[in-house]
Every structure is written in C-alpha cells, then in structure tokens.
Design a protein around this motif. Structure first.
Motif, PDB file in Angstrom:
ATOM      1  N   PRO A 207      -0.818  -3.225  10.353  1.00  0.00           N
ATOM      2  CA  PRO A 207       0.381  -2.571   9.876  1.00  0.00           C
ATOM      3  C   PRO A 207       0.562  -1.231  10.391  1.00  0.00           C
ATOM      4  O   PRO A 207       1.599  -0.700  10.407  1.00  0.00           O
ATOM      5  CB  PRO A 207       0.083  -2.497   8.340  1.00  0.00           C
ATOM      6  N   TYR A 208      -0.426  -0.450  10.760  1.00  0.00           N
ATOM      7  CA  TYR A 208      -0.205   1.031  11.276  1.00  0.00           C
ATOM      8  C   TYR A 208      -1.546   1.239  11.960  1.00  0.00           C
ATOM      9  O   TYR A 208      -2.519   0.776  12.117  1.00  0.00           O
ATOM     10  CB  TYR A 208      -0.081   2.274  10.109  1.00  0.00           C
ATOM     11  N   ILE A 209      -1.166   2.356  12.960  1.00  0.00           N
ATOM     12  CA  ILE A 209      -2.023   2.798  14.008  1.00  0.00           C
ATOM     13  C   ILE A 209      -2.119   4.320  13.709  1.00  0.00           C
ATOM     14  O   ILE A 209      -1.110   4.957  13.533  1.00  0.00           O
ATOM     15  CB  ILE A 209      -1.842   2.234  15.425  1.00  0.00           C
ATOM     16  N   THR A 210      -3.565   4.849  14.031  1.00  0.00           N
ATOM     17  CA  THR A 210      -3.402   6.286  14.247  1.00  0.00           C
ATOM     18  C   THR A 210      -3.604   6.784  15.675  1.00  0.00           C
ATOM     19  O   THR A 210      -4.434   6.302  16.141  1.00  0.00           O
ATOM     20  CB  THR A 210      -4.680   6.650  13.250  1.00  0.00           C
ATOM     21  N   LEU A 211      -2.739   7.662  15.985  1.00  0.00           N
ATOM     22  CA  LEU A 211      -2.671   7.931  17.420  1.00  0.00           C
ATOM     23  C   LEU A 211      -2.499   9.522  17.530  1.00  0.00           C
ATOM     24  O   LEU A 211      -1.765  10.138  16.823  1.00  0.00           O
ATOM     25  CB  LEU A 211      -1.673   7.624  18.224  1.00  0.00           C
ATOM     26  N   CYS A 212      -3.543  10.300  17.998  1.00  0.00           N
ATOM     27  CA  CYS A 212      -3.712  11.814  17.864  1.00  0.00           C
ATOM     28  C   CYS A 212      -3.366  12.564  16.654  1.00  0.00           C
ATOM     29  O   CYS A 212      -2.531  13.336  16.357  1.00  0.00           O
ATOM     30  CB  CYS A 212      -2.867  12.212  18.897  1.00  0.00           C
ATOM     31  N   GLY A 213      -4.074  11.842  15.643  1.00  0.00           N
ATOM     32  CA  GLY A 213      -3.793  12.069  14.275  1.00  0.00           C
ATOM     33  C   GLY A 213      -2.719  11.863  13.619  1.00  0.00           C
ATOM     34  O   GLY A 213      -2.533  12.177  12.396  1.00  0.00           O
TER      35      GLY A 213
ATOM     36  N   THR B 154       0.011   8.861  12.120  1.00  0.00           N
ATOM     37  CA  THR B 154      -0.129   7.423  11.412  1.00  0.00           C
ATOM     38  C   THR B 154       1.284   6.711  11.753  1.00  0.00           C
ATOM     39  O   THR B 154       2.291   7.395  11.467  1.00  0.00           O
ATOM     40  CB  THR B 154      -0.408   7.367  10.217  1.00  0.00           C
ATOM     41  N   ILE B 155       1.498   5.736  12.654  1.00  0.00           N
ATOM     42  CA  ILE B 155       2.421   5.303  12.984  1.00  0.00           C
ATOM     43  C   ILE B 155       2.444   3.895  12.387  1.00  0.00           C
ATOM     44  O   ILE B 155       1.449   3.181  12.843  1.00  0.00           O
ATOM     45  CB  ILE B 155       2.568   5.180  14.622  1.00  0.00           C
ATOM     46  N   PHE B 156       3.532   3.403  11.686  1.00  0.00           N
ATOM     47  CA  PHE B 156       3.532   2.151  11.020  1.00  0.00           C
ATOM     48  C   PHE B 156       4.451   1.341  11.870  1.00  0.00           C
ATOM     49  O   PHE B 156       5.408   1.650  12.436  1.00  0.00           O
ATOM     50  CB  PHE B 156       4.534   2.421   9.725  1.00  0.00           C
ATOM     51  N   LEU B 157       3.967   0.053  12.295  1.00  0.00           N
ATOM     52  CA  LEU B 157       4.479  -0.921  13.059  1.00  0.00           C
ATOM     53  C   LEU B 157       5.372  -1.900  12.318  1.00  0.00           C
ATOM     54  O   LEU B 157       4.984  -2.289  11.183  1.00  0.00           O
ATOM     55  CB  LEU B 157       3.370  -1.782  13.815  1.00  0.00           C
ATOM     56  N   ASN B 158       6.547  -2.049  13.147  1.00  0.00           N
ATOM     57  CA  ASN B 158       7.367  -3.132  12.295  1.00  0.00           C
ATOM     58  C   ASN B 158       6.830  -4.469  12.939  1.00  0.00           C
ATOM     59  O   ASN B 158       7.518  -4.836  14.071  1.00  0.00           O
ATOM     60  CB  ASN B 158       8.726  -2.643  12.844  1.00  0.00           C
ATOM     61  N   ARG B 159       6.068  -5.213  12.093  1.00  0.00           N
ATOM     62  CA  ARG B 159       5.516  -6.401  13.006  1.00  0.00           C
ATOM     63  C   ARG B 159       6.499  -7.506  12.515  1.00  0.00           C
ATOM     64  O   ARG B 159       6.485  -8.245  13.707  1.00  0.00           O
ATOM     65  CB  ARG B 159       4.345  -6.816  12.014  1.00  0.00           C
ATOM     66  N   VAL B 160       7.375  -7.377  12.028  1.00  0.00           N
ATOM     67  CA  VAL B 160       8.630  -8.284  11.769  1.00  0.00           C
ATOM     68  C   VAL B 160       9.489  -8.244  13.196  1.00  0.00           C
ATOM     69  O   VAL B 160       9.844  -9.204  13.601  1.00  0.00           O
ATOM     70  CB  VAL B 160       9.494  -8.174  10.329  1.00  0.00           C
ATOM     71  N   LEU B 161       9.690  -6.897  13.384  1.00  0.00           N
ATOM     72  CA  LEU B 161      10.566  -6.839  14.689  1.00  0.00           C
ATOM     73  C   LEU B 161       9.717  -7.430  15.824  1.00  0.00           C
ATOM     74  O   LEU B 161      10.426  -8.100  16.765  1.00  0.00           O
ATOM     75  CB  LEU B 161      10.945  -5.353  15.032  1.00  0.00           C
ATOM     76  N   ILE B 162       8.509  -6.965  16.044  1.00  0.00           N
ATOM     77  CA  ILE B 162       7.537  -7.569  17.356  1.00  0.00           C
ATOM     78  C   ILE B 162       7.761  -9.057  16.974  1.00  0.00           C
ATOM     79  O   ILE B 162       7.818  -9.538  18.152  1.00  0.00           O
ATOM     80  CB  ILE B 162       6.115  -6.981  16.896  1.00  0.00           C
ATOM     81  N   ALA B 163       7.554  -9.665  15.904  1.00  0.00           N
ATOM     82  CA  ALA B 163       7.799 -11.079  15.969  1.00  0.00           C
ATOM     83  C   ALA B 163       8.828 -11.580  16.345  1.00  0.00           C
ATOM     84  O   ALA B 163       9.023 -12.691  17.297  1.00  0.00           O
ATOM     85  CB  ALA B 163       7.417 -11.549  14.587  1.00  0.00           C
TER      86      ALA B 163
ATOM     87  N   PHE C 177       0.918  -0.974  -0.070  1.00  0.00           N
ATOM     88  CA  PHE C 177       0.065   0.151   0.200  1.00  0.00           C
ATOM     89  C   PHE C 177       0.903   1.192   0.133  1.00  0.00           C
ATOM     90  O   PHE C 177       2.047   1.170   0.302  1.00  0.00           O
ATOM     91  CB  PHE C 177      -1.025   0.066   1.047  1.00  0.00           C
ATOM     92  N   ASP C 178       0.108   2.362  -0.388  1.00  0.00           N
ATOM     93  CA  ASP C 178       1.058   3.639  -0.423  1.00  0.00           C
ATOM     94  C   ASP C 178       1.125   4.357   0.756  1.00  0.00           C
ATOM     95  O   ASP C 178       0.173   4.556   1.344  1.00  0.00           O
ATOM     96  CB  ASP C 178       0.224   4.517  -1.553  1.00  0.00           C
ATOM     97  N   ARG C 179       2.227   4.274   1.425  1.00  0.00           N
ATOM     98  CA  ARG C 179       2.220   5.079   2.781  1.00  0.00           C
ATOM     99  C   ARG C 179       2.069   6.471   2.618  1.00  0.00           C
ATOM    100  O   ARG C 179       1.451   6.921   3.919  1.00  0.00           O
ATOM    101  CB  ARG C 179       3.747   4.742   3.317  1.00  0.00           C
ATOM    102  N   GLU C 180       2.130   7.066   1.869  1.00  0.00           N
ATOM    103  CA  GLU C 180       1.871   8.551   1.592  1.00  0.00           C
ATOM    104  C   GLU C 180       0.421   8.611   1.680  1.00  0.00           C
ATOM    105  O   GLU C 180      -0.399   9.517   2.391  1.00  0.00           O
ATOM    106  CB  GLU C 180       2.515   9.373   0.673  1.00  0.00           C
ATOM    107  N   GLN C 181      -0.220   7.549   0.939  1.00  0.00           N
ATOM    108  CA  GLN C 181      -1.732   7.890   0.927  1.00  0.00           C
ATOM    109  C   GLN C 181      -2.323   7.376   2.234  1.00  0.00           C
ATOM    110  O   GLN C 181      -3.203   7.882   2.630  1.00  0.00           O
ATOM    111  CB  GLN C 181      -2.284   6.733  -0.102  1.00  0.00           C
ATOM    112  N   VAL C 182      -1.729   6.495   2.987  1.00  0.00           N
ATOM    113  CA  VAL C 182      -2.280   6.101   4.152  1.00  0.00           C
ATOM    114  C   VAL C 182      -2.066   7.350   5.231  1.00  0.00           C
ATOM    115  O   VAL C 182      -3.136   7.671   5.946  1.00  0.00           O
ATOM    116  CB  VAL C 182      -1.404   4.750   4.901  1.00  0.00           C
ATOM    117  N   LYS C 183      -1.108   7.987   5.291  1.00  0.00           N
ATOM    118  CA  LYS C 183      -0.896   9.163   6.074  1.00  0.00           C
ATOM    119  C   LYS C 183      -1.863  10.132   5.917  1.00  0.00           C
ATOM    120  O   LYS C 183      -2.368  10.772   6.439  1.00  0.00           O
ATOM    121  CB  LYS C 183       0.608   9.909   5.781  1.00  0.00           C
ATOM    122  N   GLY C 184      -2.381  10.332   4.396  1.00  0.00           N
ATOM    123  CA  GLY C 184      -3.295  11.522   4.038  1.00  0.00           C
ATOM    124  C   GLY C 184      -4.545  11.074   4.469  1.00  0.00           C
ATOM    125  O   GLY C 184      -5.242  11.397   5.010  1.00  0.00           O
TER     126      GLY C 184
END
Length: 600
Positions: A556-562, A564-573, A482-489
């Motif tokens: 893959p990402y969460i929205t907090l106080c406006g 967008t924070i992308f999670l490194n799911r591989v690192l969490i695993a 997915f397009d990260r810039e689109q996600v942020k907007g």
C-alpha cells in the motif's frame, strides 16, 4: 466496535440474507458433491515451500523454453528477451494479485475455504460472469492439455521408434482396422500403400491410435484421479528431469558454438550422408556462433510471434488457486511465486540464447529450417550425439507428461468446487474426456490448429486480465484501513483498529462462505462503514494467532529516502488490465494477419 456487536451484526445479516435465498445453506467443504456421495474430492494442505517451488517452477517452464531459439534467430535476441523479462514481472504480479483477491474474501484470510479460480469470479461478480468464465476457463485449459497430449504422444512414439526401431499403432482409417508399424521417418511415421482401399493420395495416415498415445494416456489418467497434493512426487520426478536434461542441453549448445552444424535441406531426416555446399542458397550450412542471433534482426513473421510466445511462456496463473488451497500454512506466497518464476526466466533466456547460437535454424531466404520451431526436433536428429538425442526425448517426456494431469486436476477442481458436476463426472470431463477426443484425431492438423487458436484468443485474458480485475474489485470492495498520518510518522508501528477482534474474525468468521453475495450487498448491513475494517488485515506486528501473512501483491505504501509514498494500487491494476487487453488483442490480430498471409 466491540467484538460481540460485530458478531451479532454479522449473524443477523447472514440470517436475513439466507431468508432471501442470497446465501448458500451449505459450505463448499461440507457438500461439494451434488449427489451427496462424497464430501470432498480435494487435497489436503500438505504442500511445503519446496514442494510449492517445485510445482510452480514446473508450471512456469512448460514447453516454451524449446521454442525460443528459433525466435531469437529470426528477430535477434533483444526483443524476445525483453518480452520474457516483462512478462516474468507482470505474470508474477498477476499471480500474487489473484492470491490477494482470494485472501480478501471475508473469512478466507487463512485460505480456509475452498475457492478455485472460477468460484473466486463467482464471489466477486455473480452468476452470469461465473458461467461465462467457467466455460472459457475450461475450454482454454482443455485446449492447452490436448495440445500437450498430442505432442507427448508423438514424442513417445519417436522415442520408441528410436529405441526399438519401430512404434506401432491401430490403423482404423482403412477397413478392416489393423495394427501397423511406423516406417522409420520422423515427420509422418504412419503410412499406407498408395492405391489401397481407404489410403489417402499422399499415403499418410491420420486416423490411428498409437502405442505412444496409449502409454501417455495410461500414465496420465491415474494421476489425474489423484489430488494435487498426491501428485507431488510425480512433480519432483519432473523437476529432476527438467534440471538434468536442461543442463545437458546447455553443455551441448556450448560445445556446438563455433563448430559445424550440417543442414541438409532436401534430406533433413539425415537418412543419407550430406555434403557441405557453401554456394548453394538452399544447400548446407556449417557456421555457428553469436552471429546467428545478433541483438536485432528484422523479420515481421518473427516479431509477430514474440508477444504470443511470451504470453504462452507465462500462462501459468490458472494453476495458482489450486496450489494456494493445498499449500501448508506459513508458506510465503510471494516467495513461492517469485522465486521459481525467477529461476524459470534464467533457464528460458539462457537456453534460448545458447540454442540460437549453436544451430542453423533460419535459412538465408528467411524461412525456418524444417522442424526447427522446436529445438528438440534438431536435437533428436540422427547426426546428434546419442546422449543428446535421449536427453531431448526424456526432457519432453518428463516435462510435458507430468504437466498434463496437473491441468486436468485444475479443471476437475473447478467443476467440483463450482458444483457443476459431482466427483465422478468432474473426473470424467476434466481427465478422461480430453483423452477420448484426442484419441480419434490427434494426428490431424485440424485439432492442433483449433487448440492453438483457443490458446491465442483466451490465454492472455484468463491469465492476466481476469486476475487484475479481481484484484481491483477486491481492493475497492474490501479496502485497507490505516491512519496515513501515523504511517508517515511511524510506519513500523501501524496496526489496524480492533486487532484482537479482527484476528478472531479472520480465523472464525461468523458468516462462512458468502458465495452468492453480490457487490451491492453489504456484508454487515447495520454498520458497513465501521465493519469493513474487519475484512482485511494489512499490517500486523504480532502474527502468532494467524496462520498466513497478508499477500500484499502490491504494497500500500513504500518508504523511499525517508519519504512515505502511497501507491494507487487500483490505478496500477487498471493499467495492467488495459495493457494486457491491448496486448492480447494485438497478438490475436497479428496471428490472423500471419495466417491470412500464409494462405494467400
């Protein structure tokens, strides 16, 4: 990439792989029995959301709840409760990670192909890791089941003895074999005349086949022959017993708090009246209440058990793939995992605390009260109310016995889906054989100790480490696009490229089950970089053409106080893999240390 180009490339790739003998010529649904005598041997997709809740809650609960009161008294309630909460979160995450790894397999978005735990390992890692996992998985499952068989048979004999005055068994330790009656004691009911031929020095018989064992076996083997979806009414029966009798325990615990609890150490079977002796350090104690289990209390043997019990309490992840394969479409996986796990956590914590405050379980010299490792042993003593005694017996019977065929079915499914054996032999090895083994040595300490050590060594790795590994590999091999810039907007408008073609691909993959395809073999050889987007659907606004929602064990990402924070799911695993590996090794080391200390 146009749809016709995608499907043409996939078809050409599959043909080339088949020519190279890299892919199976038959799908698992059409020929899972090597002999060709049976085409399936699995259940249908009929388990509803509430059926899923029932099944998963039964698997989450298990027998761990009745072991917590003693642990809370030995260590204080804070550390065990914290460990239970931590394992509740991590086990639920591991369960959904395993489901997402299954869903990311190409062509399996709707779980339309039959992948059991072992065959998921085979898909991602190949034949050698699959063989190792199949062996360790089955060994762990059978060890857990044999331990449950032993406890169930002993509880059933105690129940029969309590109701009828005696239970009965075939004594084959002495020649000629003969039928004997239990002698009325609760710890070693099978005795022989000391000095008679073949009778041990202590008079305790260990080689018997009891009536309780025969009853348990007669119940479990037929249910083990049925498929998982056909066992659901038995699971509802189990859940009803769990709820009803647990509520009775909670009421009895609350009633006992602040009242007398007489502990007759020299005569803990209560066959004779006892008198309270407050000044005798090995005498009788009556005080109950919250002082019995404060927040913190030092006891190394107790703390060494915390981790092992917490892992044991949530070692249900092995049951998840079989449930996923037989749940109805549209049953939300995250809700069907997290909701029953949450209810199970509440029941375990409440019963663990109240049970620790209601009875004296640890003597002043920091040794456990005899038979107090399982609170049900205290609840079935003759000085307890009749309602509580029968509730304790029936809780054990309705909770443990229905769980035995479930684990047996999991073993049968894994053997069958991996084409290790046909339907008959999968049934024999998964369901019948463990009962044969248990029949001839279930009263011996050797079998119990063996099963316990298998569980200690393998359960943590199989239930927590392997699912995190599979999830990590699935994310790396079939990443989201997915397009990260689109996600942020505008995150609510995000859709993967070529969504219509993707939907069609997910529901009707051109290449079916690529079981033997290795990590180094690109699925679409002509244009792997572009076609990889077809393997995973992350965000779809219109789900009308799909029967399942994306699992998304971790977003893959969460929205907090406006923001967008992308999670490194591989690192969490990776963190989960390292954490559980260290915890599992630590639990093994502590149990070895305690065992060595006990022997010395």
């Amino acid at each position: 990439m146009a749809d016709d180009e995608v499907f043409a490339a996939a078809a050409e790739t599959r043909a080339s792989l088949r020519e190279a003998n890299l892919l199976s010529h038959t799908d698992i649904e059409t020929e899972v029995d090597p002999s060709g005598t049976d085409a399936k041997g699995f259940g249908e997709k009929t388990i509803t959301f509430w059926g899923s809740f029932c099944l998963n809650l039964n698997n989450v609960m298990g027998p761990a709840m009745v072991l917590l009161p003693l642990l809370n008294q030995r260590t204080g309630w804070f550390v065990p409760t914290l460990a239970m909460i931590l394992l509740y979160v991590l086990s639920s995450a591991a369960a959904t990670m395993l489901c997402e790894a299954m869903q990311r397999i190409p062509g399996n978005f709707n779980f339309q192909h039959r992948y059991e735990f072992a065959t998921v390992v085979q898909f991602y890692y190949g034949r050698v890791p699959y063989i190792i996992f199949q062996l360790t998985y089955n060994l762990s499952m059978q060890a857990s089941n044999i331990a449950a068989m032993i406890i169930s048979a002993q509880v059933m004999d105690s129940f029969i003895q309590n109701v009828a005055g005696h239970s009965y068994a075939l004594n084959y330790q002495q020649y000629p074999p003969k039928f004997i009656a239990s002698d009325g004691t609760y710890t070693h009911p099978w005795k022989c005349e000391i000095g008679s031929k073949g009778c041990p020095e202590d008079g305790v018989l260990t080689y018997v086949i009891s009536l309780g064992f025969i009853i348990c076996m007669a119940i479990c083997i037929p249910f083990g022959y049925l498929n998982l979806d056909e066992n659901m009414w038995f699971q509802w029966f189990s859940l009803a017993g769990l709820a009803l009798f647990t509520l009775e325990f909670i009421g009895q615990f609350i009633y006992n708090m602040g009242r007398e609890d007489k502990v007759c150490v020299p005569n803990f079977n209560y066959t004779e009246p006892c008198t309270y002796q407050p000044n005798n350090t090995m005498g009788n104690y009556t005080q109950t209440g919250t002082d019995l289990a404060p927040a913190f209390k030092g006891s190394f043997p107790g703390y060494s058990d915390v981790l092992g019990l917490a892992v044991f309490a949530y070692a249900y992840i092995v049951t998840i793939p079989s449930w996923v394969n037989e749940k109805k479409h549209h049953v939300n996986i995250n809700k069907a995992v997290w909701y029953p796990a949450t209810v199970g956590l509440v029941l375990k914590v409440v019963c663990g605390l109240l049970g620790a405050w209601a009875y004296w379980l640890v003597l002043p010299n920091d040794t456990p009260r005899p038979e107090s490792d399982d609170i049900l042993n205290i609840l079935t003593l003759p000085n307890q109310p009749k309602l509580t005694i029968y509730s304790a017996y029936l809780w054990d019977i309705t909770t443990l016995i229905p769980g035995i065929p479930v684990l047996a079915i999991m073993v049968r499914y894994n053997l069958l889906s991996g084409k290790v054996s046909n339907r008959f032999w999968s049934f024999f090895w998964g369901v019948v054989f463990p009962w044969i083994v248990t029949m001839f040595c279930y009263e011996t300490n050797i079998l119990t100790a063996f099963c316990n050590w298998i569980a200690i060594v393998l359960q943590g790795f199989i239930n927590f480490v392997v699912p995190a590994f599979l999830y990590r590999t699935a994310l790396k091999r079939y990443p989201d696009h997915f397009d990260r810039e689109q996600v942020k907007g505008h995150p609510e408008t995000v859709q993967d490229e070529d969504t219509p073609g993707l939907r069609e691909y997910l529901n009707h993959p051109p290449h079916g089950r690529d079981q033997e395809c290795s990590a180094t073999t690109p699925l679409l050889a002509h244009d792997h970089a572009k076609s990889i987007q077809l393997h995973r659907l992350t965000s779809i606004s219109d789900m009308t053409e799909l029967e399942e929602e994306p699992v998304n064990a971790l977003p893959p990402y969460i929205t907090l106080c406006g923001r967008t924070i992308f999670l490194n799911r591989v690192l969490i695993a990776d963190i989960m893999i390292i954490t559980f590996s260290v915890l599992s090794v630590g639990a093994i080391a502590m149990n070895i240390a305690v065992a060595a200390k006990g022997e010395s």
